[in-house]
Design a protein around this motif. Structure first.
Motif, PDB file in Angstrom:
ATOM      1  N   TRP A 236      40.491  35.522  47.385  1.00 24.66           N
ATOM      2  CA  TRP A 236      39.245  34.884  46.952  1.00 24.66           C
ATOM      3  C   TRP A 236      39.192  34.834  45.417  1.00 24.66           C
ATOM      4  O   TRP A 236      38.608  33.938  44.823  1.00 24.66           O
TER       5      TRP A 236
ATOM      6  N   TRP B 243      39.102  30.865  49.818  1.00 31.05           N
ATOM      7  CA  TRP B 243      37.908  31.595  50.264  1.00 31.05           C
ATOM      8  C   TRP B 243      38.160  32.214  51.640  1.00 31.05           C
ATOM      9  O   TRP B 243      37.925  33.398  51.866  1.00 31.05           O
TER      10      TRP B 243
ATOM     11  N   GLN C 266      30.590  37.561  43.512  1.00 32.52           N
ATOM     12  CA  GLN C 266      31.710  38.497  43.687  1.00 32.52           C
ATOM     13  C   GLN C 266      31.503  39.803  42.937  1.00 32.52           C
ATOM     14  O   GLN C 266      32.176  40.789  43.207  1.00 32.52           O
TER      15      GLN C 266
ATOM     16  N   ALA D 138      35.926  41.430  48.310  1.00 33.12           N
ATOM     17  CA  ALA D 138      36.610  40.347  47.601  1.00 33.12           C
ATOM     18  C   ALA D 138      37.724  40.835  46.679  1.00 33.12           C
ATOM     19  O   ALA D 138      38.749  40.175  46.543  1.00 33.12           O
TER      20      ALA D 138
END
Lengths: 227, 488
Positions: B353, B411, B339, B348
């Motif tokens: 997430w 996710w 990330q 992200a």
């Protein structure tokens, strides 16, 4: 080396501290002064706006809304010009947030009106069908704490030289007046009257007429100032 | 005390913190489940007037779980592990005993006050540093008391060499002390102006600087509360429970110093594409990738400790808890660096997430490891067999399933949202309005809430099992050496 350290807790602790502190020293200190220079045109918040900012913080609006526009086309198209460091020079604390459950608000003053905010805070679904935001009806009855906002403005002026009572852009007039508590209170009420005039909730209008400032009025003043 | 005589460890403070761990765990997780359901079913915001909205409850959840549950767990294990690896009993020093008890009392009061003030909306708004200045000062007092306890016990130790776990407790103490002090620097406004609420303060730092200090703190609070002390636990409890030596001493050393050095740089990854200078963003990104090495170093060291002994996974659910914790640590410490890569971060950041990432780390690694530690401590502290092995097994599978539901749904939700925010049509206009990107997530929010609820039920099973162990477990005539005894 490590066998030696393992048996000497004092030196062990010193070693740990040095290793841990290293990054902070390199990373944070050098750019500190540069990052805090305001962009031309940036002004401190008025007392009413600051009061609204406290309402925003009290109800943790920052848990769902960011105030940071990233330099992507999708964000500038949606929210406006991307954020500049100097725009945040008077933001104590910063309110960038870390999660966007709702949209960014850094320039919400450019595309939403007092009327829109009033409806939205009373019943979010009435203006945004499908919204999962809670209604904040208690903002219409709770009276805002203007005095603490004054205390903050007074403090940042005294301690950090935040330019209240100063002619910032050199046009001969004071940009954001602060003055005494009595003066500040009167000015906040005056600002509040202008906002309440654009609202339709009668009890809010009545409260302002009585000299009280409901939280919603201060919050809208703050929202409208974000441009 | 004569050399060779058995040391009588004193567990009164460890037991008090164990109680706090379970209590705050339940409170924090109940609030978490309520929050999860509020996102799926917004009407639930109106259960308790202004005190029940998502926005008021959210800081309560993070503070309750991070500082109520996790810190209690860290302190509980310290007052257990510290005595044992240093071969000294708290009983031997009335002073340190007093410090420990005061530490608990002040800590407990602070957390209760934190709950009250956060409910009232008294917050600085900085994540994981929401408490206002009087409470901050209280935190500093009991943090120092913890330090006195650590270095005091070290000072009177019989074991000359400091065991790895002690390194990690020391690092946690020092780093959090530094981070907390700097990030919470604030000026109480009523003291300067004579007006307004005495509880209010204003940050010493403004705007970009404030953000920089906050995420230097925020990310490393994760490092030195959710990582370092939990590694301290696994380095003690896994070898102890499984009767295996730690796989590699050298790897322990490398991983330890590597983690301390690299972790502090990684905070910048919270600020990618923000207004902090570019080089800091890049450092945050690069160092986050480097961080994989020391993180996986510890985790692999733990997994290899079980080399040739994997059959213990089938016979001892406690080993299963710890191995799963290590595995989730690896998952979480590969996910975080991913990330942090700029192009991934662009999608992200600000999405679901991120809470997904936090929760696979916390639910899978932190909570699992703390529960395993307390399960291991229970028979030794209470002199009783663990009440039910089958309940522990059921809990394990229920919670493991819950975590999978949690992170997979987040996710998908996060990436969906990130992609929708940036979608353009053939004419170069945005395809979706913001609300489209909210309503599409409804099913994932529901799945997450169900996962959260299952996890909470598992935690209640843990609490019940601990309670029954302390009160109704079969009494042991002597302390178990390794594998914790448990009734079927």
């Amino acid at each position: 080396m490590f066998h030696w350290l393992e048996q000497r807790p004092f030196f062990f602790a010193v070693a740990v501290f040095l290793v841990v502190a290293f990054a902070g020293i390199i990373e944070i200190i050098p750019d500190f002064a540069k990052q805090s220079k305001p962009v031309v045109g940036t002004k401190p918040y008025t007392i009413l706006e600051l009061t609204g900012r406290h309402v925003y913080i009290k109800d943790s609006c920052n848990a769902c809304h960011s105030q940071l526009i990233r330099p992507f086309k999708s964000e500038t198209d949606r929210y406006g010009m991307y954020s500049l460091s100097g725009e945040y020079a008077y933001d104590r604390p910063f309110l960038w947030g870390s999660k966007r459950t709702g949209p960014d608000l850094w320039r919400v003053g450019n595309y939403r009106t007092t009327d829109w905010h009033e409806n939205h805070m009373w019943d979010p679904k009435s203006v945004v069908p499908g919204s999962i935001m809670p209604a904040y009806k208690h903002h219409f009855t709770n009276i805002a704490d203007v005095e603490t906002a004054y205390a903050e403005a007074y403090t940042v002026k005294a301690v950090f030289n935040t330019p209240y009572d100063v002619d910032i852009n050199g046009d001969g007039s004071v940009d954001v007046p602060l003055g005494t508590w009595e003066e500040a209170k009167a000015r906040a009420l005056e600002e509040a009257r202008a906002i309440a005039a654009d609202m339709k909730n009668q009890s809010v209008k009545d409260a302002v007429a009585r000299g009280e400032i409901p939280e919603i009025v201060a919050l809208i003043a703050y929202m409208n100032s974000l441009k | 005390m004569q050399n060779g005589a058995k040391i009588e460890y004193d567990y009164s403070v460890a037991k008090a913190f164990t109680f706090a761990t379970i209590l705050f765990g339940i409170i924090g997780m109940v609030i978490g489940v309520v929050l999860a359901f509020q996102l799926a079913f917004p009407e639930l915001n109106y259960l308790a007037g202004e005190y029940g909205t998502f926005s008021r409850l959210r800081p309560l959840h993070t503070n309750g779980v991070a500082f109520g549950f996790t810190l209690s767990g860290i302190f509980a294990t310290w007052y257990y592990v510290g005595q044992r690896v240093l071969k000294v009993s708290l009983k031997e020093s009335p002073f340190l005993m007093g410090v420990a008890k005061l530490h608990f009392a002040l800590y407990f009061i602070t957390i209760l006050l934190a709950v009250v003030t956060l409910f009232m909306g008294i917050t600085t708004s900085k994540e994981y540093a929401e408490l206002e200045w009087p409470l901050d000062l209280l935190v500093v007092v009991w943090w120092v008391l913890w330090g006195v306890s650590i270095f005091g016990l070290i000072g009177i130790r019989r074991e000359r060499t400091l065991y790895i776990s002690v390194w990690y407790y020391i690092a946690s103490f020092l780093a959090v002390a530094m981070l907390y002090l700097f990030n919470n620097m604030a000026v109480p406004t009523a003291l300067v102006s004579g007006y307004g609420s005495i509880l209010h303060s204003v940050s010493m730092y403004a705007g970009t600087n404030d953000a920089l200090v906050q995420w230097w703190y925020g990310h490393n609070a994760v490092g030195f509360i959710f990582t370092v002390p939990i590694i301290a636990m696994i380095y003690y409890f896994l070898p102890k429970e499984s009767a295996q030596n730690v796989y590699s001493y050298k790897l322990s050393i490398l991983a330890f110093w590597g983690l301390l050095f690299v972790y502090l740089w990684a905070g910048g990854h919270h600020l990618i594409y923000s207004t902090v200078p570019d080089w800091m963003q890049t450092m945050g990104s690069v160092m986050s990738i480097v961080l994989i090495l020391p993180s996986w170093g510890s985790a692999i060291n733990m997994l290899l400790t079980m080399k040739g002994e994997w059959n213990q996974l089938q016979t001892n659910p406690l080993i299963k808890f710890m191995i799963l914790a290590s595995t989730f640590y690896m998952l979480s410490t590969i996910e975080g660096p991913i990330q942090s890569i700029k192009s991934v971060n662009a999608i992200a950041h600000f999405t679901d997430w991120i809470p997904g990432h936090v929760h696979d780390g916390v639910l899978g690694w932190v909570v699992f490891m703390i529960m395993a530690a307390l399960f291991h401590m229970a028979p030794r502290m209470y002199g009783r067999e663990i009440y039910s092995k089958s309940l522990m097994e059921t809990q394990f599978w229920l919670q493991t399933t819950a975590i999978v539901l949690y992170f997979t749904s987040m996710w998908i939700a996060g990436i969906t949202q990130g992609m929708m925010w940036r979608a353009y049509d053939e004419y170069g206009s945005l395809v979706y309005s913001f609300i489209d990107t909210v309503t599409v997530l409804q099913p994932y929010y529901t799945i997450r809430a169900v996962g959260g609820l299952m996890y909470l039920i598992g935690f209640l099973m843990f609490a019940y099992n601990m309670y029954k162990t302390a009160t109704a477990g079969r009494v042991l005539d002597k302390e178990p050496v390794n594998a914790s005894p448990m009734a079927a």
